[in-house]
Design a protein around this motif. Structure first.
Motif, PDB file in Angstrom:
ATOM      1  N   THR A   1      33.439  49.465  68.553  1.00 46.38           N
ATOM      2  CA  THR A   1      33.813  48.111  68.890  1.00 46.38           C
ATOM      3  C   THR A   1      34.996  47.933  67.782  1.00 46.38           C
ATOM      4  N   PHE A   2      36.272  47.216  68.648  1.00 46.19           N
ATOM      5  CA  PHE A   2      37.012  46.694  67.505  1.00 46.19           C
ATOM      6  C   PHE A   2      37.191  45.048  67.652  1.00 46.19           C
ATOM      7  N   VAL A   3      36.745  44.978  66.060  1.00 49.48           N
ATOM      8  CA  VAL A   3      37.092  43.496  65.793  1.00 49.48           C
ATOM      9  C   VAL A   3      38.355  42.897  66.584  1.00 49.48           C
ATOM     10  N   PRO A   4      38.106  41.383  66.979  1.00 48.59           N
ATOM     11  CA  PRO A   4      38.664  41.409  68.023  1.00 48.59           C
ATOM     12  C   PRO A   4      39.928  40.460  67.129  1.00 48.59           C
ATOM     13  N   THR A   5      41.036  40.309  68.042  1.00 43.44           N
ATOM     14  CA  THR A   5      42.453  39.621  66.575  1.00 43.44           C
ATOM     15  C   THR A   5      42.146  38.301  67.522  1.00 43.44           C
ATOM     16  N   GLU A   6      42.663  36.543  66.277  1.00 44.01           N
ATOM     17  CA  GLU A   6      42.580  35.770  66.833  1.00 44.01           C
ATOM     18  C   GLU A   6      43.937  34.700  66.324  1.00 44.01           C
ATOM     19  N   LYS A   7      44.713  34.018  67.186  1.00 48.07           N
ATOM     20  CA  LYS A   7      46.082  33.762  66.658  1.00 48.07           C
ATOM     21  C   LYS A   7      45.269  32.473  65.801  1.00 48.07           C
ATOM     22  N   TYR A   8      45.844  32.675  63.894  1.00 49.01           N
ATOM     23  CA  TYR A   8      46.797  31.629  63.082  1.00 49.01           C
ATOM     24  C   TYR A   8      47.041  30.647  63.765  1.00 49.01           C
ATOM     25  N   VAL A   9      47.938  30.506  64.841  1.00 47.01           N
ATOM     26  CA  VAL A   9      48.620  29.862  64.896  1.00 47.01           C
ATOM     27  C   VAL A   9      49.622  29.598  66.295  1.00 47.01           C
TER      28      VAL A   9
END
Length: 361
Positions: free
Chosen positions: A197-205
């Motif tokens: 399962t891919f760990v989801p990415t997340e925007k910092y900005v």
């Protein structure tokens, strides 16, 4: 994202650099930032050749400093971003990677080691261990995988993205010029079909909403005004790193229970180590191996448990004691004798290891 780069499983015969490009595609990487340096170049070539089909991106920067900082920028924008480098390029990468360490950014960097110091050779070494594990003006809060073959290059490149995004520490795959350039068989696969399962990415900005009204404001810093403030922030980072270490650390060992000599090697050198142990055991000699797969965090407890009185630890590496430093730090206070087999910038064969073991036995 358009069609999947790999469906099912495919057997292929290709160079290590090709493998890395395919692994990044399979891992769902959005963009590579890079600058050419041998022996890493073809990672960029194969990536750029494939990406039009899959809607991914590439930016060639003016140097490795820029490649590192744009990778940091990509991550801040919430992209699965990576870069690749070698030798003097790895030296330049240390400034942006220190920033990633301070700001807890999940950058992924592939390093194909070449001879050093400086330009030296474009061929091969294991002389970038200290630089990659403890480089920059920080505390080595990084994750470093050391693969030994093309299958592992594929597996650990995919894993690096997940580890980076899960724990938010800069993550490195430490290959070398031999692995980069040689061809061997590899099974390419779709990670999700294998249950990864891919760990989801997340925007910092650039997150939606008004900071402080619709959501918590983001506050990402790599500079502090007082010593105490920095000290406090670092304590939290150290605590996170220590908590993570047992979950991330990887190693393998064989025939160590009754061994008089335990050979320690990592990366491509481990291939020679494994064959040497097999040969020596067939001759009735009590020899085993210990292989750290993560060089940071290092499998310290596991190795220290083996470093007992009357045993010899033969450290085989294509550097002048860079793995040995990690080993000595890990087993400090243990009674085993350390025997060096240092060949900086050149390969180590099974035959050489067998001869060295017989000499010390």
């Amino acid at each position: 994202m358009s069609e999947k780069p790999i469906t099912g499983e495919k057997r292929a015969f290709m160079t290590g650099n090709e493998v890395v490009a395919w692994a990044a595609l399979a891992a769902g990487a959005d963009i590579m930032y890079g600058y050419p340096i041998t022996p890493q170049n073809e990672i960029m070539h194969y990536w750029t050749r494939q990406i039009p089909k899959y809607g991914r991106k590439f930016l060639q920067t003016e140097d490795e400093l820029s490649a590192g900082f744009t990778t940091v920028g990509g991550v801040l924008a919430g992209l699965k971003a990576f870069t690749a480098t070698a030798g003097p390029g790895n030296t330049l990468m240390q400034e942006p990677m220190s920033m990633a360490e301070m700001m807890r950014l999940p950058t992924v960097t592939i390093v194909q080691q070449r001879g050093g110091p400086s330009t030296a050779t474009v061929i091969y070494s294991q002389q970038e261990v200290t630089l990659t594990t403890l480089g920059g003006n920080g505390e080595g809060m990084r994750i470093v995988y050391s693969p030994c073959n093309h299958q592992e290059l594929f597996d650990y490149t995919i894993k690096a993205f997940n580890t980076a995004w899960k724990y938010r520490f800069p993550t490195f795959v430490l290959g070398d010029g031999y692995q980069a350039k040689m061809r061997e068989s590899v099974t390419l696969y779709d990670p999700e079909e294998r249950g990864i399962t891919f760990v989801p990415t997340e925007k910092y900005v650039g997150k939606p909403g008004t900071p402080g009204v619709d959501r918590e404001p983001g506050h990402y810093r790599n500079t502090y005004n007082t010593e105490e403030e920095l000290f406090e922030v670092l304590q939290q980072h150290f605590a996170d790193y220590e908590k993570m270490a047992p979950e991330v650390v990887e190693y393998s060992q064989e025939a160590v229970e009754d061994a008089d000599v335990i050979i320690i090697g990592h990366g491509v050198v481990f291939r020679g180590v494994r064959e040497a142990v097999k040969e020596l055991r067939e001759e009735g000699l009590k020899v085993g191996y210990f292989r750290p797969i993560t060089l940071r965090p290092f499998p310290a407890e596991q190795l220290k448990a083996l470093a007992t009185q009357g045993r010899k630890l033969l450290i085989a590496e294509s550097a002048q004691g860079q793995l040995a430093r990690l080993v000595k730090d890990a087993i400090y206070g243990a009674a085993a004798e350390i025997v060096p087999m240092f060949r900086p910038g050149v390969g180590i064969t099974t035959e050489q290891i067998v001869a060295k073991v017989k000499e010390i036995l």
